[in-house]
Design a protein around this motif. Sequence first.
Motif, PDB file in Angstrom:
ATOM      1  N   LEU A 149     -29.202 -19.297 101.873  1.00  0.00           N
ATOM      2  CA  LEU A 149     -28.244 -18.942 100.832  1.00  0.00           C
ATOM      3  C   LEU A 149     -28.915 -18.561  99.513  1.00  0.00           C
ATOM      4  N   GLU A 150     -30.235 -18.834  99.394  1.00  0.00           N
ATOM      5  CA  GLU A 150     -30.887 -18.685  98.095  1.00  0.00           C
ATOM      6  C   GLU A 150     -30.817 -17.262  97.545  1.00  0.00           C
ATOM      7  N   LEU A 151     -31.041 -16.281  98.384  1.00  0.00           N
ATOM      8  CA  LEU A 151     -31.100 -14.897  97.911  1.00  0.00           C
ATOM      9  C   LEU A 151     -29.909 -14.059  98.380  1.00  0.00           C
ATOM     10  N   ALA A 152     -28.961 -14.688  99.055  1.00  0.00           N
ATOM     11  CA  ALA A 152     -27.838 -13.937  99.624  1.00  0.00           C
ATOM     12  C   ALA A 152     -26.973 -13.276  98.558  1.00  0.00           C
ATOM     13  N   GLU A 153     -26.952 -13.832  97.354  1.00  0.00           N
ATOM     14  CA  GLU A 153     -26.116 -13.274  96.287  1.00  0.00           C
ATOM     15  C   GLU A 153     -26.926 -12.535  95.228  1.00  0.00           C
ATOM     16  N   ARG A 154     -28.205 -12.346  95.456  1.00  0.00           N
ATOM     17  CA  ARG A 154     -29.041 -11.613  94.499  1.00  0.00           C
ATOM     18  C   ARG A 154     -28.947 -10.120  94.801  1.00  0.00           C
ATOM     19  N   SER A 155     -27.893  -9.486  94.311  1.00  0.00           N
ATOM     20  CA  SER A 155     -27.667  -8.073  94.616  1.00  0.00           C
ATOM     21  C   SER A 155     -28.795  -7.188  94.088  1.00  0.00           C
ATOM     22  N   ASP A 156     -29.421  -7.584  92.967  1.00  0.00           N
ATOM     23  CA  ASP A 156     -30.523  -6.776  92.437  1.00  0.00           C
ATOM     24  C   ASP A 156     -31.742  -6.820  93.356  1.00  0.00           C
ATOM     25  N   PHE A 157     -32.030  -8.001  93.910  1.00  0.00           N
ATOM     26  CA  PHE A 157     -33.141  -8.120  94.852  1.00  0.00           C
ATOM     27  C   PHE A 157     -32.843  -7.351  96.134  1.00  0.00           C
ATOM     28  N   ILE A 158     -31.636  -7.507  96.639  1.00  0.00           N
ATOM     29  CA  ILE A 158     -31.247  -6.809  97.867  1.00  0.00           C
ATOM     30  C   ILE A 158     -31.336  -5.302  97.678  1.00  0.00           C
ATOM     31  N   ALA A 159     -30.889  -4.818  96.521  1.00  0.00           N
ATOM     32  CA  ALA A 159     -30.968  -3.382  96.241  1.00  0.00           C
ATOM     33  C   ALA A 159     -32.416  -2.914  96.194  1.00  0.00           C
ATOM     34  N   ARG A 160     -33.294  -3.730  95.617  1.00  0.00           N
ATOM     35  CA  ARG A 160     -34.710  -3.345  95.533  1.00  0.00           C
ATOM     36  C   ARG A 160     -35.331  -3.286  96.930  1.00  0.00           C
ATOM     37  N   VAL A 161     -34.997  -4.246  97.775  1.00  0.00           N
ATOM     38  CA  VAL A 161     -35.483  -4.203  99.153  1.00  0.00           C
ATOM     39  C   VAL A 161     -35.002  -2.932  99.834  1.00  0.00           C
ATOM     40  N   GLY A 162     -33.728  -2.591  99.619  1.00  0.00           N
ATOM     41  CA  GLY A 162     -33.184  -1.382 100.223  1.00  0.00           C
ATOM     42  C   GLY A 162     -33.896  -0.124  99.764  1.00  0.00           C
ATOM     43  N   GLU A 163     -34.199  -0.042  98.467  1.00  0.00           N
ATOM     44  CA  GLU A 163     -34.943   1.115  97.945  1.00  0.00           C
ATOM     45  C   GLU A 163     -36.295   1.259  98.628  1.00  0.00           C
ATOM     46  N   LEU A 164     -36.977   0.131  98.800  1.00  0.00           N
ATOM     47  CA  LEU A 164     -38.311   0.181  99.395  1.00  0.00           C
ATOM     48  C   LEU A 164     -38.259   0.481 100.889  1.00  0.00           C
ATOM     49  N   ILE A 165     -37.206   0.047 101.570  1.00  0.00           N
ATOM     50  CA  ILE A 165     -37.021   0.454 102.967  1.00  0.00           C
ATOM     51  C   ILE A 165     -36.904   1.972 103.048  1.00  0.00           C
ATOM     52  N   ASP A 166     -36.067   2.542 102.204  1.00  0.00           N
ATOM     53  CA  ASP A 166     -35.897   3.999 102.218  1.00  0.00           C
ATOM     54  C   ASP A 166     -37.198   4.716 101.878  1.00  0.00           C
ATOM     55  N   THR A 167     -37.974   4.166 100.953  1.00  0.00           N
ATOM     56  CA  THR A 167     -39.255   4.792 100.607  1.00  0.00           C
ATOM     57  C   THR A 167     -40.214   4.767 101.790  1.00  0.00           C
ATOM     58  N   ILE A 168     -40.288   3.633 102.478  1.00  0.00           N
ATOM     59  CA  ILE A 168     -41.147   3.536 103.658  1.00  0.00           C
ATOM     60  C   ILE A 168     -40.718   4.545 104.718  1.00  0.00           C
TER      61      ILE A 168
END
Length: 504
Positions: A457-476
């Motif tokens: 549950l720690e990072l499930a509501e961190r929308s900014d972190f989730i968005a950053r992960v998503g950006e880096l997935i797309d970059t890869i």
Amino acid sequence: MNPSMPRLGAAAVPQHRAPGAAGVLHLGLGNFHRAHQAVYTAAAMAADGGDWGIVGVASRSRGVVDAMREQDLLYSVAEISPSGTALTVPGVHTDAFVAAEQPERVVSTIAQPGIRVVTLTVTENGYSYSPATGHLDVADPQIAADLRGEGPLTTIGQLARGLQRRAALGGEPVTILSCDNLSENGAHTRRLVTEFLQELPDRSGADALEYLERSVAFPSSMVDRIVPATTDRLRDDVAHRLGFWDAAPVPAEPFTMWAIEDRFAAGRPAWEAGGAIFTDEVGRYEQLKVRLLNGTHSLIAYLGALRGAETISGAIAMPEIERAARAILRREYEPSVEVPAGVDVRDYEEQLFGRWANSALGHRTAQVGTDGSVKLRQRIPEPATQAFERGEQPHLIALAVAAYLCCVAPRPGFDPGPHAASMVDPARARFAAIAQTARDGAECARRAIADLHLFGLELAERSDFIARVGELIDTIVHHGVSAAIDDAVAASDAAAAQQREVLR
């Protein structure tokens, strides 16, 4: 096997004959235990004697058990470095068997009064707990079966049923010592065993619970040694050096560390003779290992696999991966660690890079990257949360998560390469289904982290972190791994420069 060569065994090397009596039961007869706890125990018995032989229990696989039994329970440990290989034969096992084939024997052996310490190396995945709550996963079919009286086949079920039997037979004190990469692993193991006993019907676990409170110790420990998988090439090399055929040699780096809380209910081997550290700061040693070593190791493995590196040494030799590793270690993991007294963190960090660069060891990125959905829960949430509390975005931790998801759940049309494809992960099927249907990296990250609670549950509501992960997935996926590394490191550099300006 080389038919012209004698088999390793007590007749061939009588000075390594195993002791006659066992005081330790070990669950998890893999390479790590045989190159770590067994080596420390051999040193302890050489220095101080005692009935501390080890009964080794493999979870399911017969391979190591059969090989050891055919060799009078002996095997060799090959300490490998670029400067050469050193061989030892730690003759401390008195027996070995497979838990899945003899579950009742696990219970009865734990109950034996002569067994005074039970040690565990069953990996993070072997504790049957819910990542969302940290509590026993009673919905797990194997835990449910163990609670019904079947098996037991889970580690927690084996411990609980063994302690239940031991309590009924007189309740001699015993110590349960977890040696897995879990935060506060002693307290964690105690909680799960307690919850199992509490779940038993008709208060049938009540006597065992009273016994546990009175006579069972659960100290925490931190273990550290890089131990790759055994290969045929190693077997041939060991045979050449040793003069005997060993079907079960273990490769290991020269470095080894073991920090332990000195809270034992019925004595212990003199493990300090092998260099074990008895300390009240095990929690700090855990942070050092799980975050600086393991956390950075994961980043190296996932980035390396995506870049085509078969080994960790091959990955860290790539300048952009070394740059990312140094950035995540210094800027995002190190601030979350309380360094134990007497440890120079800079020396420790440089030692880590030397260990990762050990090209002779052949530690595969696929091995390090396996079971990431379980391992990363121990390595990412707390450092990431602390970064947010400092007002910082953990760009390199986000990169590690993005690289992990690209390895085990690649987006349609993206080929992560053979080393990523060979990583085994219990969540691979669930995450792969997400990757196939998600519109983009952002949705893939959101569904894995927020919906399926990849990190609890720690990072499930961190929308900014989730968005950053998503950006880096797309970059890869669209621009390559190197571009994603450049993006994350540049963002981290900019944040660090801004922080320096604020502090002026």
